[in-house]
Scaffold this active site. Structure first.
Site, PDB file in Angstrom:
ATOM      1  N   LYS A 187       0.867  -1.144  -0.016  1.00 37.74           N
ATOM      2  CA  LYS A 187       0.050   0.059   0.097  1.00 37.74           C
ATOM      3  C   LYS A 187       0.831   1.200  -0.009  1.00 37.74           C
ATOM      4  O   LYS A 187       1.320   1.764   1.099  1.00 37.74           O
ATOM      5  CB  LYS A 187      -0.871  -0.196   1.270  1.00 37.74           C
ATOM      6  CG  LYS A 187      -2.357   0.467   0.949  1.00 37.74           C
ATOM      7  CD  LYS A 187      -2.208   1.994   0.640  1.00 37.74           C
ATOM      8  CE  LYS A 187      -1.985   2.976   1.880  1.00 37.74           C
ATOM      9  NZ  LYS A 187      -1.618   4.197   1.256  1.00 37.74           N
ATOM     10  N   GLU A 262       9.089   1.296  11.202  1.00 36.73           N
ATOM     11  CA  GLU A 262      10.133   2.311  11.018  1.00 36.73           C
ATOM     12  C   GLU A 262       9.456   3.717  11.049  1.00 36.73           C
ATOM     13  O   GLU A 262       8.776   4.114  10.109  1.00 36.73           O
ATOM     14  CB  GLU A 262      11.005   2.230   9.817  1.00 36.73           C
ATOM     15  CG  GLU A 262      11.263   0.631   9.387  1.00 36.73           C
ATOM     16  CD  GLU A 262      12.670   0.543  10.209  1.00 36.73           C
ATOM     17  OE1 GLU A 262      13.248   1.518  10.725  1.00 36.73           O
ATOM     18  OE2 GLU A 262      13.253  -0.634  10.309  1.00 36.73           O
ATOM     19  N   CYS A 296      13.819  10.627   7.071  1.00 35.68           N
ATOM     20  CA  CYS A 296      13.635  10.214   8.392  1.00 35.68           C
ATOM     21  C   CYS A 296      14.726  10.414   9.201  1.00 35.68           C
ATOM     22  O   CYS A 296      14.682  10.705  10.500  1.00 35.68           O
ATOM     23  CB  CYS A 296      13.257   8.845   8.382  1.00 35.68           C
ATOM     24  SG  CYS A 296      14.084   7.506   7.374  1.00 35.68           S
ATOM     25  N   GLU A 394       9.291  16.370  14.875  1.00 37.22           N
ATOM     26  CA  GLU A 394       9.719  16.041  13.570  1.00 37.22           C
ATOM     27  C   GLU A 394       9.252  17.134  12.626  1.00 37.22           C
ATOM     28  O   GLU A 394       7.771  17.279  12.584  1.00 37.22           O
ATOM     29  CB  GLU A 394       9.354  14.609  13.187  1.00 37.22           C
ATOM     30  CG  GLU A 394      10.069  14.403  11.867  1.00 37.22           C
ATOM     31  CD  GLU A 394       9.594  13.106  11.319  1.00 37.22           C
ATOM     32  OE1 GLU A 394       8.533  12.689  11.509  1.00 37.22           O
ATOM     33  OE2 GLU A 394      10.506  12.298  10.893  1.00 37.22           O
TER      34      GLU A 394
HETATM   35  P1  NAD Z   1       2.158   8.335   7.245  1.00 35.49           P
HETATM   36  O1  NAD Z   1       2.189   7.740   8.708  1.00 35.49           O
HETATM   37  O2  NAD Z   1       1.256   9.650   7.296  1.00 35.49           O
HETATM   38  O3  NAD Z   1       2.047   7.721   6.017  1.00 35.49           O
HETATM   39  C1  NAD Z   1       2.766   6.421   6.004  1.00 35.49           C
HETATM   40  C2  NAD Z   1       1.734   5.237   5.364  1.00 35.49           C
HETATM   41  O4  NAD Z   1       0.769   4.825   6.364  1.00 35.49           O
HETATM   42  C3  NAD Z   1       1.021   5.946   3.820  1.00 35.49           C
HETATM   43  O5  NAD Z   1       0.780   4.680   2.941  1.00 35.49           O
HETATM   44  C4  NAD Z   1      -0.507   6.285   4.407  1.00 35.49           C
HETATM   45  O6  NAD Z   1      -1.432   5.888   3.657  1.00 35.49           O
HETATM   46  C5  NAD Z   1      -0.433   4.898   5.353  1.00 35.49           C
HETATM   47  N1  NAD Z   1      -1.431   5.180   6.671  1.00 35.49           N
HETATM   48  C6  NAD Z   1      -1.898   6.095   7.047  1.00 35.49           C
HETATM   49  N2  NAD Z   1      -2.793   6.153   8.268  1.00 35.49           N
HETATM   50  C7  NAD Z   1      -2.912   4.643   8.407  1.00 35.49           C
HETATM   51  C8  NAD Z   1      -3.747   3.919   9.161  1.00 35.49           C
HETATM   52  N3  NAD Z   1      -4.344   4.109  10.096  1.00 35.49           N
HETATM   53  N4  NAD Z   1      -3.633   2.541   8.792  1.00 35.49           N
HETATM   54  C9  NAD Z   1      -2.735   1.906   8.070  1.00 35.49           C
HETATM   55  N5  NAD Z   1      -2.057   2.748   7.170  1.00 35.49           N
HETATM   56  C10 NAD Z   1      -2.136   4.288   7.224  1.00 35.49           C
HETATM   57  O7  NAD Z   1       3.569   9.010   7.208  1.00 35.49           O
HETATM   58  P2  NAD Z   1       4.040  10.043   5.715  1.00 35.49           P
HETATM   59  O8  NAD Z   1       3.779  11.380   6.089  1.00 35.49           O
HETATM   60  O9  NAD Z   1       3.894   9.336   4.618  1.00 35.49           O
HETATM   61  O10 NAD Z   1       5.654   9.853   5.888  1.00 35.49           O
HETATM   62  C11 NAD Z   1       6.612  10.428   6.620  1.00 35.49           C
HETATM   63  C12 NAD Z   1       6.809   9.608   7.757  1.00 35.49           C
HETATM   64  O11 NAD Z   1       7.573   8.632   7.691  1.00 35.49           O
HETATM   65  C13 NAD Z   1       7.826  10.714   8.793  1.00 35.49           C
HETATM   66  O12 NAD Z   1       7.404  10.539   9.948  1.00 35.49           O
HETATM   67  C14 NAD Z   1       9.306   9.969   8.617  1.00 35.49           C
HETATM   68  O13 NAD Z   1      10.078  10.160   9.583  1.00 35.49           O
HETATM   69  C15 NAD Z   1       8.939   8.723   8.375  1.00 35.49           C
HETATM   70  N6  NAD Z   1       9.727   7.945   7.752  1.00 35.49           N
HETATM   71  C16 NAD Z   1      10.654   6.877   8.718  1.00 35.49           C
HETATM   72  C17 NAD Z   1      11.479   6.040   8.162  1.00 35.49           C
HETATM   73  C18 NAD Z   1      12.315   5.170   8.925  1.00 35.49           C
HETATM   74  O14 NAD Z   1      12.869   4.154   8.469  1.00 35.49           O
HETATM   75  N7  NAD Z   1      12.362   5.386  10.198  1.00 35.49           N
HETATM   76  C19 NAD Z   1      11.791   6.222   6.670  1.00 35.49           C
HETATM   77  C20 NAD Z   1      11.018   7.066   6.029  1.00 35.49           C
HETATM   78  C21 NAD Z   1      10.038   7.898   6.450  1.00 35.49           C
END
Ligand code: NAD
Length: 504
Positions: A187, A262, A296, A394
């Protein structure tokens, strides 16, 4: 005619991004779609199928059939590895296309988008090698027992990914899941579906059996949540925000699903007075302003020892002011457009908060030469107190907080004073101090005198609010496989004889 600051559209840009289920490209059962914007003109350029529970049900059924009936889980490691190698070749063959789509859809500078294909291909080759070299443990009890481990793929893996470097992060999950023998339902993030549309062709060309790779587009609250809630998906590997991670854990608890999380970060870069200052400057600038700061592991809090604080801040701000912000497709661009207007507004909100909390040294708003699009001048705040929101939260954009410290103990305290614990960077020429401080920081990954350079064998992941579980090397395979222990008696076993009056 296209104006000079219009987004550079890749040729043959798709107008629809549909799901991939059981080898077929299909719209949503409901027919619903979601508009996809590019971040330069903020105009919709395509629609993506808005997946819901019915689409997830179909994708999981296809993946489940590939698990129970298909050849993939039972194939030899070498057989799976050869498919993974072909996937890597397919990615590299699309390097230019991938970079164009990724840059157009996410706003990443094209020069930085070009590196993504190589990294994604490397992930597949790496996990192909890991799975071939993997051994299963045996434990011998001389004369009485031999106990050995059999690893089996857990089942259908649900992979949920974010919009920053989307294709590369998808590859970091797809490669180990497929190597381990798990069919997947991916997804991707709703903001950025474009590059994920390349997977279906890559997988088919590589000879991956149908149904092993499935993709459902759509919103997190709909498609993502339905994947988390699905009883036939025993594993969820998630990368995204910490708040989303917590929500997923709550929902997954009722099924006792395996989770790999992550999550977000607010990583410190500590610069001691004895550091190689030019290198520390290069690295701390790159660490927070590359990938538009949407990274991240960004070193978004820089802690600087007092004797070099003034000099560091002024040189840092001067360099930040000289960073080229511009259209993502231009080769000279170092910071492009932030992914989406909603995210841009959020980052701008932090910039305004920062103006009341600290001293603004550079940036602070939209660059004058870019009146439209999600552009932000690299923004540098100094004298940031540890209770400030821009120190603790963040921001995920080109914004950095610089804070002075006086002692090593204070540096460690400041480094650990936030909820996150993903990465950290330490700059010092004192070898003993480097190791000491490195070991004292609450972070999953620490780099000494270096920016973030990955070794795929090492544990990747955070602590505290930055995540749960580690990926990398065999740890990733551990997540996607169950270990079964088989105990074998080598001789006669003494069994107490119940029901005979001789049970002791
Ligand atoms: P997000 O949490 O908003 O979304 C990530 C994914 O989760 C998307 O595909 C979204 O559609 C899905 N999602 C959202 N709500 C959900 C739910 N209730 N149930 C299931 N899936 C759901 O994050 P984002 O804004 O897309 O990405 C940025 C974040 O990702 C930042 O916090 C960043 O630090 C983190 N990140 C972490 C790493 C790591 O390896 N630690 C790497 C890259 C990004």
């Amino acid at each position: 005619m296209e104006s000079a600051d219009a987004p550079r559209r890749p040729a043959d840009l798709p107008e629809r991004f549909d799901h991939v289920i059981g080898g077929e490209t299909v719209p949503s059962v409901s027919g619903e779609t979601v508009e996809v914007l590019e971040p330069v003109a903020n105009k919709p350029y395509a629609v993506a199928a808005a997946g819901q529970a019915a689409d997830i049900d179909r994708a999981v059924a296809a993946a489940r059939a590939a698990f129970t009936e298909g050849p993939w889980p039972e194939m030899t490691a070498r057989g799976r590895a050869s498919v993974l190698y072909r996937i890597a070749e397919g990615i590299e063959a699309r390097e230019q296309r991938l970079a164009e789509l990724e840059s157009f859809d996410t706003g990443l500078p094209i020069t930085q988008a070009r590196g993504q294909a190589r990294r994604a291909a490397e992930n597949f080759r790496f996990f192909a090698d890991v799975i071939v070299a993997l051994h299963e443990d045996a434990y011998r009890v001389p004369g009485s027992q031999i106990n050995y481990v059999v690893r089996r793929p857990v089942g259908v893996a649900g992979l949920i990914t974010p919009w920053n470097t989307p294709f590369m992060l998808e590859s970091w999950k797809l490669a180990p899941a497929l190597a381990a023998g798990c069919p997947v339902v991916l997804k991707p993030a709703e903001y950025t579906p474009a590059s994920a549309s390349l997977w279906a062709g890559i997988m088919a060309e590589a000879g991956l059996p149908e149904g092993v790779f499935n993709l459902v587009n759509g919103f997190g609250k709909q498609a993502g949540q339905a994947l988390v809630d699905h009883p036939d998906v025993p594993l969820i590997s998630f990368t995204g925000e910490s708040a989303t991670g917590k929500e997923i854990m709550r929902r997954a608890a009722s099924h006792l699903k395996g989770l790999s999380m992550e999550l977000g970060g607010k990583s410190p870069a500590i610069v001691f007075a004895d550091a190689d200052l030019p290198s520390a400057l290069d690295s701390t600038l790159f660490g927070v302003f590359s990938l538009n700061g949407e990274r991240c592991t960004a070193g978004s809090r820089i802690l600087v020892e007092r004797p070099v604080y003034e000099e560091f801040c002024s040189r840092y701000a001067e360099r930040a002011r000289a960073i080229v912000v511009g259209p993502p497709h231009e080769a000279a661009t170092e910071v492009g457009a932030l992914v989406h207007p909603e995210h841009y507004e959020r980052v701008l909100g932090y910039v305004e908060t920062g103006k009341a909390e600290a001293t603004l040294l550079a940036g602070g708003g939209r660059p004058e030469h870019l009146p439209e699009g999600n552009y932000l001048a690299p923004t540098v705040f100094a004298d940031v107190p540890p209770q400030a929101r821009i120190f603790r939260e963040e921001i995920f954009g080109p914004v950095v907080a610089i804070t002075p410290f006086d002692t090593e103990a204070e540096a460690i305290e400041l480094a650990n004073a936030v909820d996150y614990g993903l990465a950290a960077y330490v700059w010092t020429t004192d070898l003993q101090r480097g190791h000491r401080v490195g070991a004292s920081i609450d972070a999953g990954m620490v780099w000494l005198n270096s920016h973030n350079i990955r070794d795929l064998r090492t544990p990747f992941g955070g602590v505290k609010a930055s995540g749960l579980g580690k990926e990398g090397g065999e740890r990733s395979i551990d997540f996607y496989t169950n270990e079964h222990i088989i105990h074998v008696a080598l001789g006669q076993v003494h069994t107490p004889r119940f029901g005979t009056g001789q049970s002791s």
